[in-house]
Design an enzyme around this catalytic site. Structure first.
Site, mmCIF file in Angstrom:
data_model
loop_
_atom_site.group_PDB
_atom_site.id
_atom_site.type_symbol
_atom_site.label_atom_id
_atom_site.label_comp_id
_atom_site.label_asym_id
_atom_site.label_seq_id
_atom_site.Cartn_x
_atom_site.Cartn_y
_atom_site.Cartn_z
ATOM 1 N N ASN A 155 1.145 -1.359 0.125
ATOM 2 C CA ASN A 155 0.028 -0.089 0.091
ATOM 3 C C ASN A 155 0.866 1.281 0.042
ATOM 4 O O ASN A 155 0.388 2.499 -0.569
ATOM 5 C CB ASN A 155 -0.942 0.022 0.986
ATOM 6 C CG ASN A 155 -0.346 -0.039 2.547
ATOM 7 O OD1 ASN A 155 0.803 -0.324 2.533
ATOM 8 N ND2 ASN A 155 -1.216 0.273 3.659
ATOM 9 N N GLU B 214 4.021 -4.017 12.703
ATOM 10 C CA GLU B 214 3.165 -2.921 12.326
ATOM 11 C C GLU B 214 1.774 -3.815 11.568
ATOM 12 O O GLU B 214 1.775 -3.939 10.330
ATOM 13 C CB GLU B 214 3.831 -1.927 11.449
ATOM 14 C CG GLU B 214 3.132 -0.511 11.548
ATOM 15 C CD GLU B 214 1.990 -0.400 10.594
ATOM 16 O OE1 GLU B 214 0.887 -0.781 10.586
ATOM 17 O OE2 GLU B 214 2.498 0.338 9.685
ATOM 18 N N CYS C 295 -3.474 1.208 6.894
ATOM 19 C CA CYS C 295 -3.852 0.637 8.102
ATOM 20 C C CYS C 295 -4.275 1.685 8.956
ATOM 21 O O CYS C 295 -5.076 1.108 9.980
ATOM 22 C CB CYS C 295 -2.482 -0.150 8.670
ATOM 23 S SG CYS C 295 -1.770 -1.191 7.644
ATOM 24 N N GLU D 140 7.722 3.034 14.437
ATOM 25 C CA GLU D 140 8.632 3.395 13.533
ATOM 26 C C GLU D 140 8.530 4.855 13.216
ATOM 27 O O GLU D 140 7.402 5.737 13.348
ATOM 28 C CB GLU D 140 8.110 2.784 12.212
ATOM 29 C CG GLU D 140 8.184 1.354 12.179
ATOM 30 C CD GLU D 140 7.788 0.743 10.939
ATOM 31 O OE1 GLU D 140 6.735 0.878 10.300
ATOM 32 O OE2 GLU D 140 8.592 -0.142 10.367
#
Ligand code: SIN
Length: 487
Positions: A157, A256, A290, A464
């Site tokens: 994505n 993640e 997400c 992150e």
């Protein structure tokens, strides 16, 4: 797709500084999700090639680790500059293989590059500590060292940013990396490797293993003891499987994973701002992030006003080819994604949701789903529990703060949440009560290299971006040094 620099399009994997084919010359096609045309075919590497990539990264590690942070930063800065110099080409390539509109692709190139710039600088600040001693004559130090070889398994994505978000902190502190990009979007990963080579990143420091056999290559990356850390962005079930596999060698992990973001609009919210935030959060990348708003909770007193303005904004979205100017929503990534969206909308409608807009495939393209607004959503529907990962906005009505907090937290996921309102006491209460790793307050856009991105619960762990994001690639070594004398 016309590129100013044709070498941005690479169709070989990148291992130990060389552009390689598969041992058996096997390839797999990369398709444009809008036209269905094959853009290129890339090597379908298997386990043996993946092992060679790990060996290359392990061999390159000592020399890269032993450079100064400043030397690494200088090379990374060149890499950053090259990404921006080739922003248009990279964006064209991204839109061709991923489908997102060109303006979003250009934005992602800048977003992806920002991780390289930020971490190159932050690598210089991986400080240790001198700790007041417990015993006369002894000194105590804590130093930070790179974890070693890192495997990065990355999603389709954000085919550039999700790579740089992992690779940049790793390289900045002296780790070397093997990247396995998603099967749908290997070309952006190879373009990054090409620019890394041009920037002077030495052979073996960054390797890109393209494969259409993710389980086989993933197995090497999770089992090989030379890999000391695995960083993964993707679905929760895959993350759990990788965690099981990596337990055999106790690798450090950053996961993640999936989300189910609530987007809450309280009665005292400013309607225009809330609608703009909902549009940005829900429809960015066609709903394929997400952190996309997955459940939009609107308080009874503002419900009609918000829904009217939100519905007008959705109706204005233009669907089509991401490469055409003016397109807001491109195709979904593949047929499986389209079918999932269809199934979830049908489930909601069957259980009583009102289809206010959209709700079907668009004639504008085979993989395009119309921007959709569902009203009267409730907890019985699949969409309340599962990420739709498409351009579908379900709206839930609520009355009290307690009720909406309970509903927002009623999910195993805990990645991002958003809310709009003006009462400061409530802002503080709600921000604390939401069981999420990230909370957007009066904004629908929270992603930046300078902030810690990551989740709680089954959305994973690790951060992150920001100084917290560099910690995941460092290990602390304690030095106890005796025989020095007083004090
Ligand atoms: C994601 O969808 O995993 C990342 C989105 C972002 O960085 O904003």
């Amino acid at each position: 797709m016309t590129l100013r620099e044709p070498r941005i399009l690479q169709d070989r994997a990148y291992v130990n500084g060389e552009w390689i084919a598969a041992d058996d010359d096997a390839t797999f096609p990369v398709r444009n999700p809008y036209t269905g045309a094959v853009i290129a075919s890339v090597p379908d590497l298997g386990a043996a090639a993946a092992e060679r990539a790990v060996a290359a990264a392990a061999a390159a590690f000592p020399a890269w680790r032993d450079r100064t942070a400043g030397e690494r930063a200088t090379i990374m800065r060149k890499w950053f500059d090259l990404l921006l110099a080739h922003q248009d080409d990279l964006a064209a390539l991204m839109t061709a293989e991923q489908g997102k509109p060109l303006t979003e692709s250009r934005g992602e190139v800048a977003y992806g590059a920002s991780f390289i710039e930020w971490f190159a600088e932050e690598g210089r600040r991986a400080y240790g500590d001198v700790i007041p001693t417990h015993r006369s004559g002894t000194r105590i130090l804590a130093i930070r060292q790179p974890v070693g070889v890192v495997a990065a398994i990355t999603p389709w994505n954000f085919p550039i940013a999700m790579i740089t978000r992992k690779v940049a902190p790793a390289l900045a502190v002296g780790c070397t990396v093997v990247v396995k990009p998603a099967e749908d979007t290997p070309l952006c990963a190879l373009a990054l490797a090409y620019l890394a080579q041009e920037a002077g990143i030495p052979p073996g420091v960054l390797n890109v293993v393209t494969t259409n056999r993710p389980a086989e290559v993933g197995g090497v990356l999770t089992h090989d003891p030379r890999i000391r850390k695995l960083s993964f962005t993707g679905s929760t079930p895959t993350g759990k499987e990788l965690m099981k596999q990596a337990s055999g060698t106790l690798k450090r992990l950053s996961l993640e994973l999936g989300g189910n973001a609530p987007f809450i609009v309280f009665d005292d919210a400013e309607v225009e701002g809330a609608v703009a935030g909902a549009m940005a959060s829900k429809y960015r990348n066609g709903g394929q992030t997400c952190v996309c708003a997955n459940r939009i909770f609107v308080q009874a007193g503002i419900y009609d006003k918000f829904v009217a303005a939100f519905s007008r904004a959705i109706a204005e979205l233009r669907v089509g080819d991401g490469a055409a100017s003016g397109t807001d929503i491109g195709p979904l990534i593949n047929t499986a994604a389209l079918e999932k969206v269809e199934r979830m909308v049908q489930d909601a409608v069957d259980k009583g949701a009102e289809l206010a807009l959209g709700g079907r495939r668009s004639p504008a393209g085979e993989l395009i789903y119309e921007p959709t607004l569902l009203l009267g959503a409730d907890a019985s529907m699949d969409i309340a529990h599962e990420e739709v990962f498409g351009p579908v906005a379900p709206v839930f009505r609520f009355t009290t703060e307690e009720e909406v907090i309970a509903q927002a937290n009623d999910t195993p996921y805990g990645l991002a949440a958003y809310f709009y309102g003006r009462d400061h006491a409530r802002i503080w209460r709600v921000a604390e009560a939401l069981e999420y790793g990230m909370v957007g307050i009066n904004t629908g856009m929270i992603s930046t290299a300078v902030a810690p991105f990551g989740g709680v619960k089954e959305s994973g762990f690790g951060r992150e971006g920001s100084r917290y994001g560099i910690e995941d690639f460092l290990t602390i070594k304690y030095l106890c040094w005796d025989g020095i004398g007083a004090p």
